[in-house]
Design a protein around this motif. Structure first.
Motif, short mmCIF file in Angstrom:
data_model
loop_
_atom_site.label_atom_id
_atom_site.label_comp_id
_atom_site.label_asym_id
_atom_site.label_seq_id
_atom_site.Cartn_x
_atom_site.Cartn_y
_atom_site.Cartn_z
N GLU A 85 39.82 37.08 52.77
CA GLU A 85 38.80 38.19 51.50
C GLU A 85 38.15 39.42 51.74
O GLU A 85 38.22 40.02 51.16
CB GLU A 85 38.26 37.08 52.16
CG GLU A 85 38.05 35.50 51.05
CD GLU A 85 37.54 34.50 51.35
OE1 GLU A 85 36.67 34.73 51.97
OE2 GLU A 85 37.72 33.15 52.25
N MET A 89 41.52 39.08 49.52
CA MET A 89 43.46 38.25 48.63
C MET A 89 42.78 37.37 49.70
O MET A 89 41.52 36.68 49.37
CB MET A 89 44.57 38.33 50.26
CG MET A 89 44.94 39.82 49.84
SD MET A 89 45.84 40.00 51.55
CE MET A 89 47.26 38.81 51.45
N LEU A 90 43.31 35.92 47.97
CA LEU A 90 43.26 34.11 48.69
C LEU A 90 44.01 34.25 49.19
O LEU A 90 44.69 33.82 48.07
CB LEU A 90 42.58 34.08 47.19
CG LEU A 90 41.15 34.35 46.76
CD1 LEU A 90 41.18 34.19 44.90
CD2 LEU A 90 39.75 34.12 47.23
N LYS A 117 48.37 32.58 39.56
CA LYS A 117 47.46 33.96 39.88
C LYS A 117 47.72 34.28 41.35
O LYS A 117 47.23 35.45 42.18
CB LYS A 117 46.71 33.74 38.95
CG LYS A 117 45.92 35.25 39.10
CD LYS A 117 44.15 34.71 38.56
CE LYS A 117 43.57 36.19 38.65
NZ LYS A 117 42.43 35.98 37.76
N TYR A 118 47.41 33.26 42.22
CA TYR A 118 47.51 33.66 43.82
C TYR A 118 48.35 32.55 44.78
O TYR A 118 47.77 31.07 44.87
CB TYR A 118 45.78 32.46 44.02
CG TYR A 118 44.47 33.30 42.99
CD1 TYR A 118 44.45 34.96 43.70
CD2 TYR A 118 43.98 32.64 41.75
CE1 TYR A 118 43.17 35.45 42.90
CE2 TYR A 118 42.88 33.57 41.93
CZ TYR A 118 42.52 34.50 42.27
OH TYR A 118 41.58 35.32 41.29
N LYS A 282 37.85 31.08 48.06
CA LYS A 282 39.42 30.81 47.23
C LYS A 282 39.11 29.03 46.39
O LYS A 282 39.25 28.77 45.55
CB LYS A 282 40.59 30.34 47.88
CG LYS A 282 40.21 29.37 49.50
CD LYS A 282 41.99 29.28 49.88
CE LYS A 282 42.00 28.53 51.28
NZ LYS A 282 41.45 29.35 51.83
#
Length: 302
Positions: A85, A89-90, A117-118, A282
């Motif tokens: 994080e 980033m997740l 998306k992630y 997340k």
């Protein structure tokens, strides 16, 4: 020296009650998971699990070690997520429990764009209408329709969940449509049983609660929303259903709304996570995504 991967394997086995299931969750072979457990028991000098042909159960030493092993596993997961994080980033595992009908009809379709998306989020979604224990089940959060009775959980509202009384046109033709709570009490009800108490709760014009409880043979109890809807369509009685289940059948004419002059108690779709645990970025991102995907009012109301 005790290896971290062996501790993580032990936690996964204890949570799932099965080496095979733990291997699936960890994306390892069953033999690797078994070997790591055996190495951990040698390192500790004790047996952590009783093994039979039917199930695994924790020994007394296993119960004691699990408390600290869980803490280690959580710290490692949180530390990994925190570093990710900080880099914007997740990533990492995210395990969610949700009801079967809502998961199939609405949660799944809303999740797929989020996961696209992630792509580094490793989502596990368990659909189960039973009330699960978040912590012992290894879940980051549960999604539920209706009240969250567990005081150890922190609940976030994702969307309102309006409920309506419904019956098949054929049932109404044969039995008449109740116009008051008193008349409703004499009809056959189809109740959701997974909440522990089979009842319907309404709010009258003064804001006071009114409750209809199961009475003898006038009730049919089911533990799944799809089956309750189908039983109502089959003309077996009156059901109290959320619009995310009943909406299509109402629009198609298979069910009609029964108006008794009072409204069902307000309910919501919640995401609940353990109180006192700092929710990951997340998990917060997922909650915001689901709020936007469902809308206010939610799209199933339109």
């Amino acid at each position: 020296m005790m290896k971290l991967d062996a501790i993580l394997c032990f936690v996964a086995i204890a949570e799932s009650g099965s080496i095979s299931e733990a291997a699936r969750r960890l994306r390892l072979s069953k033999s690797v998971v078994s070997e790591r457990l055996a190495d951990l028991e040698v390192e500790l000098g004790t047996v952590l699990l009783h093994r039979t042909t039917r199930k695994l159960t924790l020994t007394e030493d296993g119960e004691a070690f699990l408390t600290r092993a869980n803490r280690i596993a959580r710290e490692v997961s949180d530390a990994t997520s925190d570093i990710a994080e900080r880099r914007g980033m997740l990533i990492g595992p995210l395990r969610i429990s949700a009801p079967v009908t809502f998961g199939r009809l609405h949660l799944g379709p809303a999740l797929y764009p989020f996961l696209a998306k992630y792509p580094q989020i490793e989502m596990t979604l368990d659909l189960d209408d039973r009330r699960v224990d978040v912590s012992s089940g290894g879940y980051d959060a549960v999604i539920r329709n209706g009240p969250i009775p567990d005081s150890r959980l922190m609940a976030w509202r994702l969307a309102p969940s309006r409920r309506v009384l419904v019956a098949a046109p054929d049932y109404v033709q044969r039995n008449g449509a109740p116009a008051t709570l008193e008349e409703l009490d004499g009809h056959r009800g189809i109740f959701y049983t997974n909440r522990g108490v089979a009842d319907w709760r309404f709010t009258n014009v003064e804001g006071a609660r009114e409750t209809i409880v199961v009475r003898g043979r006038l009730a049919l109890g089911l533990n799944n929303g799809d089956m309750i809807r189908d039983a109502a369509i089959a003309g077996l009685g009156i059901a109290l259903l959320p619009m995310f289940i009943a909406g299509p059948a109402i629009r198609e004419g298979a069910l009609k709304v029964v108006d008794i002059g009072v409204r069902p108690e307000d309910e919501f779709i919640y995401m609940a996570h353990p109180d006192g645990r700092n929710p990951s970025a997340k998990l917060r991102a997922l909650a915001e995504h689901l709020r936007a995907a469902f809308g206010t009012p939610p799209y199933w109301e339109l």
